[in-house]
Design an enzyme around this catalytic site. Sequence first.
Site, PDB file in Angstrom:
ATOM      1  CG  ASP A  30      11.521  70.523  37.295  1.00  9.88           C
ATOM      2  OD1 ASP A  30      10.862  71.152  38.163  1.00  9.88           O
ATOM      3  OD2 ASP A  30      11.166  70.397  36.109  1.00  9.88           O
ATOM      4  CD  GLU A  32      17.244  73.458  44.492  1.00 10.30           C
ATOM      5  OE1 GLU A  32      17.997  74.041  45.274  1.00 10.30           O
ATOM      6  OE2 GLU A  32      16.204  73.982  44.034  1.00 10.30           O
ATOM      7  CE1 TYR A  33       8.708  67.638  44.743  1.00 10.11           C
ATOM      8  CE2 TYR A  33       9.313  65.806  43.299  1.00 10.11           C
ATOM      9  CZ  TYR A  33       8.446  66.377  44.217  1.00 10.11           C
ATOM     10  OH  TYR A  33       7.327  65.699  44.614  1.00 10.11           O
ATOM     11  CG  ASP A  34      13.762  65.068  39.613  1.00 11.01           C
ATOM     12  OD1 ASP A  34      12.591  65.065  40.060  1.00 11.01           O
ATOM     13  OD2 ASP A  34      14.037  65.264  38.409  1.00 11.01           O
ATOM     14  CB  SER A  79     -25.033  67.308  41.749  1.00  2.00           C
ATOM     15  OG  SER A  79     -26.094  66.520  41.346  1.00  2.00           O
ATOM     16  CD  GLU A 108     -17.297  77.802  44.708  1.00  2.00           C
ATOM     17  OE1 GLU A 108     -16.879  76.655  44.481  1.00  2.00           O
ATOM     18  OE2 GLU A 108     -17.878  78.125  45.765  1.00  2.00           O
ATOM     19  CE  LYS A 110     -22.048  71.625  36.848  1.00  5.46           C
ATOM     20  NZ  LYS A 110     -21.388  70.457  36.308  1.00  5.46           N
ATOM     21  CG  ASP A 112     -16.747  68.721  32.252  1.00  2.00           C
ATOM     22  OD1 ASP A 112     -17.481  67.966  32.919  1.00  2.00           O
ATOM     23  OD2 ASP A 112     -16.786  68.797  31.024  1.00  2.00           O
ATOM     24  NE  ARG A 131     -23.169  63.410  43.258  1.00  2.00           N
ATOM     25  CZ  ARG A 131     -24.228  63.046  42.544  1.00  2.00           C
ATOM     26  NH1 ARG A 131     -24.068  62.233  41.534  1.00  2.00           N
ATOM     27  NH2 ARG A 131     -25.422  63.484  42.852  1.00  2.00           N
ATOM     28  CE1 TYR A 217     -17.177  70.389  44.717  1.00  2.00           C
ATOM     29  CE2 TYR A 217     -15.669  70.672  42.877  1.00  2.00           C
ATOM     30  CZ  TYR A 217     -16.666  69.958  43.501  1.00  2.00           C
ATOM     31  OH  TYR A 217     -17.182  68.833  42.913  1.00  2.00           O
ATOM     32  CE  LYS A 282     -20.222  75.463  45.657  1.00  2.00           C
ATOM     33  NZ  LYS A 282     -18.849  75.079  45.976  1.00  2.00           N
ATOM     34  CE  LYS A 306     -23.871  71.277  32.269  1.00  2.00           C
ATOM     35  NZ  LYS A 306     -24.562  70.037  32.556  1.00  2.00           N
ATOM     36  CB  CYS A 400     -29.090  46.926   1.941  1.00  2.00           C
ATOM     37  SG  CYS A 400     -28.404  46.674   3.594  1.00  2.00           S
ATOM     38  CB  CYS A 403     -27.187  42.459   2.576  1.00  7.17           C
ATOM     39  SG  CYS A 403     -28.806  43.217   2.579  1.00  7.17           S
ATOM     40  CB  CYS A 416     -32.124  46.597   4.310  1.00 10.76           C
ATOM     41  SG  CYS A 416     -31.603  44.954   3.792  1.00 10.76           S
ATOM     42  CB  CYS A 421     -29.766  42.503   6.237  1.00 10.63           C
ATOM     43  SG  CYS A 421     -28.809  43.997   6.378  1.00 10.63           S
TER      44      CYS A 421
HETATM   45  S1  IVH Z   1     -20.263  72.185  45.107  1.00  9.91           S
HETATM   46  C1  IVH Z   1     -24.234  70.211  46.647  1.00  9.91           C
HETATM   47  N1  IVH Z   1     -18.595  73.445  43.563  1.00  9.91           N
HETATM   48  O1  IVH Z   1     -20.770  70.035  39.680  1.00  9.91           O
HETATM   49  C2  IVH Z   1     -23.213  70.312  45.594  1.00  9.91           C
HETATM   50  N2  IVH Z   1     -19.571  71.466  42.737  1.00  9.91           N
HETATM   51  O2  IVH Z   1     -24.073  70.154  40.451  1.00  9.91           O
HETATM   52  C3  IVH Z   1     -21.857  70.412  46.170  1.00  9.91           C
HETATM   53  N3  IVH Z   1     -18.759  70.794  40.513  1.00  9.91           N
HETATM   54  O3  IVH Z   1     -21.704  67.231  41.300  1.00  9.91           O
HETATM   55  C4  IVH Z   1     -20.836  70.560  45.134  1.00  9.91           C
HETATM   56  N4  IVH Z   1     -17.357  72.435  40.251  1.00  9.91           N
HETATM   57  O4  IVH Z   1     -19.243  67.438  40.875  1.00  9.91           O
HETATM   58  C5  IVH Z   1     -19.413  72.384  43.675  1.00  9.91           C
HETATM   59  N5  IVH Z   1     -17.031  74.636  42.341  1.00  9.91           N
HETATM   60  C6  IVH Z   1     -17.843  73.584  42.458  1.00  9.91           C
HETATM   61  C7  IVH Z   1     -17.963  72.618  41.440  1.00  9.91           C
HETATM   62  C8  IVH Z   1     -18.856  71.564  41.615  1.00  9.91           C
HETATM   63  C9  IVH Z   1     -17.853  71.350  39.718  1.00  9.91           C
HETATM   64  C10 IVH Z   1     -19.538  69.596  40.163  1.00  9.91           C
HETATM   65  C11 IVH Z   1     -19.794  68.665  41.282  1.00  9.91           C
HETATM   66  C12 IVH Z   1     -21.299  68.556  41.427  1.00  9.91           C
HETATM   67  C13 IVH Z   1     -21.833  69.360  40.275  1.00  9.91           C
HETATM   68  C14 IVH Z   1     -22.779  70.453  40.774  1.00  9.91           C
END
Ligand code: IVH
Length: 658
Positions: A30, A32-34, A79, A108, A110, A112, A131, A217, A282, A306, A400, A403, A416, A421
């Site tokens: 760190d 060196e970086y700084d 999406s 992959e 997902k 959040d 988006r 991604y 995918k 999900k 209530c 009141c 009520c 109120c």
């Molecule tokens: S691919 C056509 N890869 O989840 C969709 N999406 O419904 C192209 N997300 O809105 C996106 N991780 O915001 C993709 N490894 C991942 C993801 C990812 C999270 C989100 C993305 C998208 C929704 C997918």
Amino acid sequence: MVKNRIDELIRIINQASYEYYVLDNPTMTDQEYDDYYNELLSLEEKYPEFKREDSPTNRVGGEVIDKFEKVTHEKPMLSFDDIFNEEEVIAFDERIRKTVKNPTYTVEPKMDGLSGSLIYKNGVLIRAATRGDGITGEDITVNVKTIKSVPLRLTEAIDIEVRGEIYMSKDSFEKVNIEREKNGEPQFANPRNAAAGSVRQLDSKITAKRNLDFMAYFLPNPEDYGIETQSESLEYLKKLGFVTNDKLNTVAHNVEEIIDDIASLAAKRVDLPFAIDGVVLKVNSLEDEALLGFTSRVPRWGIAYKFPAQEVLTTLKEIKFTVGRTGKITPNAIFSPVHVDGSLVSKATLHNEDYCILKDVRVGDIISIRKAGDVIPEVVEVKLERRQEDSVPFEMISICPMCATPLIKKDANHYCPNDECPARNIEGLIHFVSRNAMNIDGFGDRIIEDFYNMGYLKTIVDFYSLKNYQEELMMLEGFGNKSIQNLLDSIENSKKNSLDRLLFGLGIRYVGKKTAKILAEYYQTMDAFLNTTYDELVSIDNIGEMIAESIMDYIHREENLNLITQLKNLGLNMQYEGITTVSNSAFDGKTFVLTGTLEKMTREEASVEIEKRGGKVTTSVTSKTSVVLVGKDPGSKYDKAKTLGITIWGEEEFLKKL
Ligand code: IVH
């Protein structure tokens, strides 16, 4: 030479970041970086002419903008459809196999957060966008430049668009919330809201402090780089200098492997440094992807699995009663705050007395909580085996809590009955924004009730100061930045409304829509109306004694006059604009969006004509839009209308319909 040293320092620091963020293999201390960083910073300060776009010192932010420019995505940012269980995974694979022989899939995490698009020219980041609605997003370039895991310059001098997730790590999330608590600011409910709120800061210095991250991604145009599979896209992204989930992404060759990989990600979930809410599948081969194509909404070649709703145990601390706008009393479970599926929750509705008795909830009980429909927390059950011996059974209140008026019971609910109120205030607020009153788009009853309960709204004046809390509101669970922005825009727009709408909106007893119009037409201005007399009122056609008395009562109350003065000071129009309604079924009850330049009138004039005929004008195209009126050089709304198959009128057609 100074310039050479600056170039060298940028190269050294960017290389070190790449090793740290992408390769997860730090090569520098760190300190060196700084040292390198500070040397670069002081050289750039002395010789600003040599400062480069891709300098890591740009990451501290500093640029402040007034608003986010809209940008249209080259290719829509879609999406995936969501699925929730193993059967649906199997069904997805079976569906793919109808088109594709022996498909393999990438599996992959997902992420959040919120998805973002990054555009590089000659290898240099030139634009970053949210988006948005998938067609149009917002330009967040200055803010994205502060994200350390976003390369400002790629390892190759190419033109490319890269998509991925902007997110906040669990660590940064905790830190930001501790900081906010210290400053008495409301906490972020989850890392996703925190990321979304942070990336939409007008002051990029704030974004820089929030410590966001980016996980790449997706390449929208992989074929331009000779790429044939999604795994190759991910490898290429890494080679270009992006962070990818290379330790977690896998390739599955059949549905059993998919299910195993999902289980393995689910098991790793709690220990990951960032929040994930599922798994994205995918089809790996891009040729197969092309065969599968898209439905009208989503790609057929991928899906989002999900994770099931989490059930979390907590202690019921209190049952708190709230009064709804109709006077309905609702018992709410208030429990020790717990993280459920990434959000911190501390209360859930218990609906009514019968529900409480059915669930047998008692203060002090251990209860399990989950998020129903992914958003609203609910009490699943009481852990009876852990109940304390001295626990006291639930008892419904009889007066209530607002009141103290004795409650009345209708069917399963208690109400009520008191008109004065505070709960009635909420009703007044709902009335104010309603279509025939101020017509403020985007306020559902629930939002008003929530805002009222959270203290943002007490009287109608507060609508016009909500914009001071824009940032806070954007962090609220269930409110996107966009919906808050739309809300604030429509509040601002409502200031221009004609006097009759305002008079109706004030909620003066017996002053309905028609009476408000008669009054506005007669008095023309608010001042004239406030200076009226009883005799003058009853002399007006259609104004009887009861209405006149109610109006006199209203305008003699100090608090009402204060309220109107405040509205006036806030810039609300206090004049009658003389709009008389014309009946026209081509407009009545329909929702319009205007885009492009009209030749015969301004867009504002066109909006007035539409509203005169009972139509409504909104700003964004959705499936609920009835007609998009398109002028010269239309914006992305036109494309979106075409995509959604919405009726499109040119100016000529519009004039004919008028
Ligand atoms: S691919 C056509 N890869 O989840 C969709 N999406 O419904 C192209 N997300 O809105 C996106 N991780 O915001 C993709 N490894 C991942 C993801 C990812 C999270 C989100 C993305 C998208 C929704 C997918």
